[in-house]
Structures are given as C-alpha cells and as structure tokens.
Design a protein around this motif. Structure first.
Motif: not given
Length: 366
Positions: A1-19, A223-231
């Motif tokens: 099964m899939t889950h929106p919190f689990l099956d995410l593409p990796p957080l890229t360095a570019r996205r991290f830097a943008a945050i 910490a992917q989920l936390e980074m997305l939540a921060l964004d």
C-alpha cells in the motif's frame, strides 16, 4: 500500500537550500542560515560549544530556565561566566548589560533569550544589541519562542548567532530548527580548537560540507517530513504576511492580560508590566491558596484541547501559562481558556466574572 507521508520523492539539495533561503527572508538576514536536523536545543548547544571555550568570558542573561541552561553549557565549555539574573516577572535592561560590561570589560560573548515562553517575559533585544555592539562582544540569541510572535532581526540588532524553532508562534514542526551565523561567529568557531567536529553538534561540519561546497550535495539524509512541514509553515506565513501573524500574537497577549484581570478570582498577570510580556504566551499568577497545576487540570478536564499548562518545576504551584501561539493565537482560544479557568476557580469557591472577562477580551482584540 502507499501512503502520502511515506512514498515521497527524496528531498533534493536544491529544495533544502530553497527552504533555508525562506528562513533567511523570514529573519530579513544576509547571514548564512543553516537548517539543523533536530529540535532547537541542537543548534542552541552546538553554537555555544562551537563559539565558546577556555579563554571566553561570557555574560549570560537569566530571565527564565533557558538562560540557566546556557550558563551551564558555557561553563561546561570552559568559559568564564558572569550571570545577570532578573526576576522572572520582568525583563533585563540595556543599562544592566552596560553596567556588567563596565565591571567586566573583558566580556567577549553575550547569551540571551529573546522571549521565555516558560515565564512569559520578553527582552528588548534591539537596545541590548546596541550595547553589545559597543562592547564588541559576540551576541548569541535564542529566538525560538519569539519568532513569528514579534520581530526577530539578527542583522539590524547585531546578533551573531540567532537560533529559531518553528513549533511555537510559527505554527510549524518541532523536529527541525535553524540558525543564522555571522562571519564573526564563523571566525570565532574556526579559531576554537574545542569546537565540535565530526559530531551531531558540529556547525563547522555543516559549513564545510554544505555551505562552502555550494549547497550542491546534502551531507546526510534530511528529516524529510519535518523539512516539508517547515516549508509549508513558511509558505503560510508568507501568504498571511509576517506582520499579520505577529499582530495576532500581540492581540492574543493583550486580550489574555485584560481578560484575566477582568475575570477576577485572584488571577493576575505574572509579568508585571505589559511591555515586558511576551506575545507568544501569557503567564498568570493564581491565588496563594490554590495550586496552578490543579487549576489547569480542572480546566483541561472540561476541554483537553485548550492551550493551557501549569508552570514548570517550582512554578507549577503559582503559574498558569496560556499558550496562545500558532494556531491558538485567536480570540476564541483566549476567550475559551479564560472561561475554563474561571469555571475552575469558581469550583474552588472564588468569585469570578466571566461576562466581564469576555467583554475585556473582545475590547482588547480590536
């Protein structure tokens, strides 16, 4: 099964830097900004251990429990520490900082908490920063509780190390935090042979492996989920406007103070002067005959979702904290909290006026 919190593409360095860039805009800073992968105690401790050591002479301001913690870390690092401790119902003044510099002209590091959510006070950082600049000392600021509730301006205030967290007034996650670092602070760390290296506490490792490398490759899995939540949290603040967000917290604090005084029953603001009271949370003193922890327990029994807590440690008997931050920086949250406290006081035989409290909250909110 899939889950929106689990099956995410990796957080890229570019996205991290943008945050990180979004955090820099929030702080209106041109300093380096690092998002650290842990709760704010991580950069708070890491910055002290990196920038202070044997030979450091620190002025540590204590207006609540975090100031006490910083003094302990500074001593552990080998620094000579002079404490300024003020009663928790007030704030420190720039004149007191200048007096400490006059008595100890060798001071080269100052640690300060902007707002202490635990005690409900806030310190005048702009005025203190001016005094620190005159001294030429490195300025370390804990702005975890204040960011989003009131202005936090590292560049304008001359702050060299400014730590923030998103879990309070920003209404974001607790699992990641951020720090802005001046060039002076980086130089101090580089010159400190005891600065943590190859360590979870090491800011210098992040600088060399991330900032100096052009933010092209992340040093480790984020910490992917936390980074997305921060964004998402930063995006929401930008959409609302930072001024509007801080204004909600200012109104909540004013309304809580006014409503508590109108409610009666012996409840009164813990911080004496409104100008010393933090917008992030309001602390209230209960009558000596009652225990704050019992009062809060009774209020939460009626509605567990209310943003109420008793004071920590020795303050559990005398202090109630109304945590009107983030999503709870609303008129309804303030009104409901005071109504619940009023009902709990009435159960203990106190005379309260809920109608007057509601009216006072409404008037103060305007």
């Amino acid at each position: 099964m899939t889950h929106p919190f689990l099956d995410l593409p990796p957080l890229t360095a570019r996205r991290f830097a943008a945050i990180e860039d979004r955090v820099a805009r929030l702080l209106d800073t041109r300093q380096d900004v690092l998002i650290t992968q842990g709760e704010a105690l991580l950069p708070l401790e890491g910055a002290i251990r990196a920038a202070a050591g044997p030979g450091t002479v620190a002025l540590n301001v204590i207006t609540g429990p975090y100031g006490q913690t910083f003094g302990n870390w500074l001593r552990d690092a080998g620094a000579t520490v002079y404490d300024i401790a003020v009663p928790f119902h007030t704030a420190v003044r720039a004149e007191q900082i200048r007096a400490a510099f006059a008595e100890h002209p060798e001071i080269d590091f100052v640690s300060l908490v902007h707002a202490e959510a635990a005690t409900g006070n806030t310190n005048p950082v702009a005025e203190i920063g001016e005094a620190v600049r005159e001294q030429g000392a490195l300025f370390y600021l804990d702005a975890v509780a204040s960011v989003g509730a009131e202005p936090v301006l590292p560049d304008a205030w001359g702050v060299d190390l400014c730590v923030i967290g998103a879990q309070k007034a920003m209404g974001g996650p607790a699992g990641v935090s951020a720090i802005s670092v001046s060039e002076r602070a980086w130089a101090r760390m580089a010159a400190n042979p005891n600065a943590p290296r190859r360590s979870y506490l090491s800011l210098l490792d992040w600088k060399e492996r991330w900032l100096d490398a052009g933010r092209a490759v992340l040093p480790h899995a984020p910490a992917q989920l936390e980074m997305l939540a921060l964004d998402a949290c930063l995006e929401r603040i930008e959409a609302s406007g930072l001024d509007a967000v801080t204004d909600r917290h200012r109104r909540a604090a004013l309304a809580t103070r006014a409503g508590a005084l109108a409610l009666g029953g012996g409840l009164e603001p813990y911080v004496h002067e409104a100008s010393d009271a933090a917008p992030v949370a309001t602390t209230l003193r209960v009558p000596p005959s009652l225990a704050a922890s019992d009062l809060v327990a009774a209020a939460l029994a009626a509605d567990p979702a209310l943003p109420l807590a008793a004071g920590g440690g020795a303050l559990a008997k005398e202090m109630v904290r109304v945590n009107h931050y983030g999503a709870d920086a609303t008129e309804d949250a303030v009104r409901s909290s005071l109504e619940a406290l009023g009902a709990a006081l009435a159960e203990q035989g106190a005379t309260v006026d809920p109608a007057a409290a509601r009216q006072a909250v409404g008037l103060a909110w305007r």
